[in-house]
Motif scaffolding. Sequence first.
Motif, mmCIF file in Angstrom:
data_model
loop_
_atom_site.group_PDB
_atom_site.id
_atom_site.type_symbol
_atom_site.label_atom_id
_atom_site.label_comp_id
_atom_site.label_asym_id
_atom_site.label_seq_id
_atom_site.Cartn_x
_atom_site.Cartn_y
_atom_site.Cartn_z
ATOM 1 N N VAL C 43 0.851 -1.199 0.000
ATOM 2 C CA VAL C 43 0.000 0.000 0.000
ATOM 3 C C VAL C 43 0.884 1.247 0.000
ATOM 4 N N LEU C 44 0.318 2.301 -0.596
ATOM 5 C CA LEU C 44 0.920 3.633 -0.491
ATOM 6 C C LEU C 44 0.088 4.403 0.511
ATOM 7 N N ILE C 45 0.710 4.899 1.550
ATOM 8 C CA ILE C 45 -0.042 5.691 2.524
ATOM 9 C C ILE C 45 0.485 7.119 2.553
ATOM 10 N N LEU C 46 -0.384 8.038 2.952
ATOM 11 C CA LEU C 46 -0.015 9.446 3.127
ATOM 12 C C LEU C 46 0.420 10.108 1.819
ATOM 13 N N GLY C 47 -0.123 9.610 0.698
ATOM 14 C CA GLY C 47 0.086 10.284 -0.591
ATOM 15 C C GLY C 47 -0.894 11.437 -0.734
ATOM 16 N N THR C 48 -1.082 11.894 -1.960
ATOM 17 C CA THR C 48 -1.986 13.017 -2.201
ATOM 18 C C THR C 48 -3.426 12.631 -1.866
ATOM 19 N N ALA C 49 -3.877 11.499 -2.375
ATOM 20 C CA ALA C 49 -5.229 11.044 -2.052
ATOM 21 C C ALA C 49 -5.343 10.706 -0.576
ATOM 22 N N GLY C 50 -4.240 10.343 0.043
ATOM 23 C CA GLY C 50 -4.215 10.005 1.464
ATOM 24 C C GLY C 50 -4.015 11.206 2.360
ATOM 25 N N GLU C 51 -4.053 12.404 1.787
ATOM 26 C CA GLU C 51 -4.000 13.654 2.541
ATOM 27 C C GLU C 51 -2.709 13.826 3.342
ATOM 28 N N GLY C 52 -1.664 13.081 2.940
ATOM 29 C CA GLY C 52 -0.404 13.125 3.675
ATOM 30 C C GLY C 52 0.095 14.537 3.967
ATOM 31 N N PRO C 53 0.134 15.419 2.951
ATOM 32 C CA PRO C 53 0.705 16.740 3.204
ATOM 33 C C PRO C 53 -0.121 17.593 4.164
ATOM 34 N N ALA C 54 -1.367 17.204 4.463
ATOM 35 C CA ALA C 54 -2.228 18.046 5.298
ATOM 36 C C ALA C 54 -2.465 17.463 6.689
ATOM 37 N N LEU C 55 -1.776 16.375 7.013
ATOM 38 C CA LEU C 55 -2.062 15.717 8.289
ATOM 39 C C LEU C 55 -1.048 16.080 9.368
ATOM 40 N N ALA C 56 -1.534 16.133 10.590
ATOM 41 C CA ALA C 56 -0.667 16.388 11.735
ATOM 42 C C ALA C 56 0.295 15.218 11.909
ATOM 43 N N GLU C 57 1.441 15.515 12.520
ATOM 44 C CA GLU C 57 2.490 14.513 12.664
ATOM 45 C C GLU C 57 1.999 13.273 13.401
ATOM 46 N N GLU C 58 1.201 13.468 14.448
ATOM 47 C CA GLU C 58 0.785 12.282 15.220
ATOM 48 C C GLU C 58 -0.107 11.376 14.359
ATOM 49 N N ASN C 59 -0.892 11.968 13.487
ATOM 50 C CA ASN C 59 -1.707 11.142 12.603
ATOM 51 C C ASN C 59 -0.848 10.416 11.569
ATOM 52 N N ARG C 60 0.173 11.125 11.080
ATOM 53 C CA ARG C 60 1.093 10.482 10.135
ATOM 54 C C ARG C 60 1.762 9.279 10.802
ATOM 55 N N THR C 61 2.265 9.508 11.983
ATOM 56 C CA THR C 61 2.959 8.432 12.704
ATOM 57 C C THR C 61 2.016 7.255 12.958
ATOM 58 N N ALA C 62 0.830 7.557 13.440
ATOM 59 C CA ALA C 62 -0.132 6.492 13.720
ATOM 60 C C ALA C 62 -0.468 5.720 12.453
#
Lengths: 304, 304, 304, 304
Positions: C43-62
């Motif tokens: 899987v690709l996570i936190l890409g453009t469709a995954g809203e990666g650039p707009a998420l808080a760090e704790e959400n990215r980490t989780a």
Amino acid sequence: VDLSALPRGVVPPIPTFLDGGRLDEKSYSALVDRLRAAGVDGVLILGTAGEGPALAEENRTAAIAVAVESIGGLPVVVGCGGQTAEQVVRQVETAADLGATAALVLPPFYYPLSQDALTRYVTEVADRAAIPVLLYHIPAMTGNPFAVATVERLHLHPKVVGIKDSQGDFVRFLQLQRNLASEEFVVFQGVAALVGPSLLAGCHDSMCTVTALLPELEMELREAVGAADLETIRMLMHRISAVTELFRLGAYPLPVNFKAIAALLGLGPGQPHDPALLPDSSHYEELTRGLTRLGLLPGGTSVP
Amino acid sequence: VDLSALPRGVVPPIPTFLDGGRLDEKSYSALVDRLRAAGVDGVLILGTAGEGPALAEENRTAAIAVAVESIGGLPVVVGCGGQTAEQVVRQVETAADLGATAALVLPPFYYPLSQDALTRYVTEVADRAAIPVLLYHIPAMTGNPFAVATVERLHLHPKVVGIKDSQGDFVRFLQLQRNLASEEFVVFQGVAALVGPSLLAGCHDSMCTVTALLPELEMELREAVGAADLETIRMLMHRISAVTELFRLGAYPLPVNFKAIAALLGLGPGQPHDPALLPDSSHYEELTRGLTRLGLLPGGTSVP
Amino acid sequence: VDLSALPRGVVPPIPTFLDGGRLDEKSYSALVDRLRAAGVDGVLILGTAGEGPALAEENRTAAIAVAVESIGGLPVVVGCGGQTAEQVVRQVETAADLGATAALVLPPFYYPLSQDALTRYVTEVADRAAIPVLLYHIPAMTGNPFAVATVERLHLHPKVVGIKDSQGDFVRFLQLQRNLASEEFVVFQGVAALVGPSLLAGCHDSMCTVTALLPELEMELREAVGAADLETIRMLMHRISAVTELFRLGAYPLPVNFKAIAALLGLGPGQPHDPALLPDSSHYEELTRGLTRLGLLPGGTSVP
Amino acid sequence: VDLSALPRGVVPPIPTFLDGGRLDEKSYSALVDRLRAAGVDGVLILGTAGEGPALAEENRTAAIAVAVESIGGLPVVVGCGGQTAEQVVRQVETAADLGATAALVLPPFYYPLSQDALTRYVTEVADRAAIPVLLYHIPAMTGNPFAVATVERLHLHPKVVGIKDSQGDFVRFLQLQRNLASEEFVVFQGVAALVGPSLLAGCHDSMCTVTALLPELEMELREAVGAADLETIRMLMHRISAVTELFRLGAYPLPVNFKAIAALLGLGPGQPHDPALLPDSSHYEELTRGLTRLGLLPGGTSVP
């Protein structure tokens, strides 16, 4: 080229009033009369705001004839443009034959051209023109900008006598004015809201849509600049800009709003060129509110 | 409209070879002959790659006449476009008079139009056309896209029989194909690299620049699709795309590279329409290297 | 770099479900489970469709932690991007520490960069990365494209192992695939509607949004390609493209529609990242109608 | 909000000089000193020209501290921006803790946002800010414009005290000034060439790059406006614009040219932020020629 005959000063681009698809000669000549009486130095006809590129040949011809007849000897500049030099040469010829003073020449607007190709194109048109040629820089419409270096090259052509810059980039405009404006080459400000700033920067040549409908604004602005009356300058810069805001209202292209406002001001029919459509009545109401707020309508004028 | 006469299948857009500013009839008719012999189903002439919008009327007329004569009864589609319906109506009339099969109609390309205005424009052209009309969707050049809903509306007009979609948006293309393609309405893929994908998606109608110069590529691709020969499909998709890469080389607009490559392939003169300029020799060398690498030149052909 | 561990094949970009502004771990891990069960290769996570650039760090980490845990040993690619190499290096570090397989690295997206500067930037990130790096080419969002020549240069870096191309220019994509795809360098198709065409062109690596929500479509498409079953290929190309149409509906950016559709399919909450707003109910109804028409909803599902 | 402390008047955006990747405190504080001595009313730091979005946190922090210390009690406005409100809130917090006067807040610049979402975003930042907030309208960089109606809404927030408008659309700027400028809301002109026109239109608040390097130009311009000395106004409008021309030279982004020119004027190191590259020596020569022509260099200064 007879320099004394060059268009200069206040040369507003006027709307081409239509009635049933044909030039409405009465309102068109009345507008030219009104502008002459207001003290303009000439008119630009068949430009972008004048729907030049979208009008049938017979309307173009009629407009030139009526404008030349009504203007009383002042310069008439005619917007010319097509995809081939040949088309433009023929348009310039017609303009010259009908007594126009100069042609405002668009670049082709389908294919992107290199600056060398653009230079060749204008050179061919100018070589064959019986009247002086002005360059028409309006890249938002044509996709083909005249780079400053290209204007510098073309300005060496004896029949290329000026440019209308409608891009709205004030740095570029001042650069052209500083590098090229002279007795023999006229740099026109083509963006209404920048006419005030341009006058203050020493550029006294304008082609300003607002002036075509409300000439007193620019005339008073020039007087105020002459008198160094900063308070009046300030007030009129805002006023001219506020009218321009109305030209942008809604999703309508400039010529549609321009004519609708002209109609609301009682100057002529609001009907745009085919196939553009008359704005709906709610848009007319919004424009009416805007003009009323600016004190330009007595307070509730009938929709055209 | 006679459905059996509609253009369908392989209808490549061909370059308009010029010699000294006039149609080079010999190479032009030779190219049409060559394409007919290769098995195409018709030709598109005077489109964007064919420099239609930039050619003088006499060249347009000559091109139509020569193409109709050379194609041996197959459909000839003629690109038509201007700023007024009247101009386009006259172009369609000329095309019809000279025996063309259908007109590919551009929207106006100076002013932005609402979808309603665009619908009115095409309706007027189609109402007055003696031959069927195809819509030409190429927003990068015109600034006036045909929204899918507008195509759906115009497709109800009895004389509007199809669309060429040159935007390169595959989602939109498949949507058009699914919603509209029928016995009575043809949806042409106008982007060379998407012809393979479109065939696989069940769209068998293309107007593909690469095919005009190298028809065997598309003919073999179609055969491979018919035979479900995935390996050949793969190879030919890459090959067609690789030729397209050359069309983008350098800062030259498509028609200039298109003709330069046609010249290198020995098909006709490389000279583009006025005022576009012939690429310089280093660009010809780069194109030559590209074609040689693809095995399309024996290994060092003379520059046209 | 261990080549056997490189992400390859079906690697869908998944939405990051949120509940009250925090990762909704349950639906997020359930989606990963579901995709693994469906046979994806990662899987690709936190890409453009995954809203990666707009998420808080704790959400990215989780999100990274949950995805790594749920995917059962398959590759997890993590979207990383910022304005400084330092920021990205830290993101890559976190991803590596949490067990991610590779980082998908965006260029900076505020200032335009020269290709040389872009090369320096990625080189610094890759030099300091503990996991392999993929380039993320999505110029519509970043304004900073990776030119093909730049990809060719960066592909020499031992830790740069591939690219996701989300531009939608099929010519460019095939060029990358032909010139660069190898055992050591993976070229991912990032545009859903082009996954079918890319498979047929021999590219078996995709990051396809539709697959994240409806994995069976791409799995069946690949099977059909393997079996040279053109009829099924045709049907599935249309089906995937038709879902993509829904991603474009209305004026909502992709991630908002993506999540709303995920919610309608019962996969997780539709709430987008802050400050983006949930679409209004009429938009949900339109999406519902679209999904129902495609047979993807039983016929009237509750709005999330 | 203490109105007497609002930034107003001449607030130039200064370059962030770097040496070996770290803030060059000496030249940075010297520049602030120089501007204070020249009579400016404050400084904007870490804006677009100041490379704020591309600098590491430690450099941002150091720049704020040094600027606050050097400015001698005048306002320091700090550019803040990121993809989440949280990031910006933290930046504003740091700025407030270090004694900055106000924060200039960018919209997010990856995803396009609706005006409602943009309003929510700024509202969250402002709600949590310990210092007043200015809106930063620079759509060419962010893709997220503040519509006039949005500015009107946000101006009701007690902590939103102004806007920097860097779009260069004079109609929009005058509209904002007319509708919103007050004792409690400051509308800054952010385009150097429009500072003269704005002063004449009654807007006395500017954030002008040219002023950061050559403060005497704007100070004299303001004096000339006060004295209604049109000849000096004219001369200085051209002079400021001519310097701006140099900011556009070549293919370098604004901050790179801005710093290179600062270096040529002896103000500090020319090295841009990572990964942007120092222009090559021929570009420095061209800039040197330009500055010499404007009489701003004695005639041949060494390249930094």
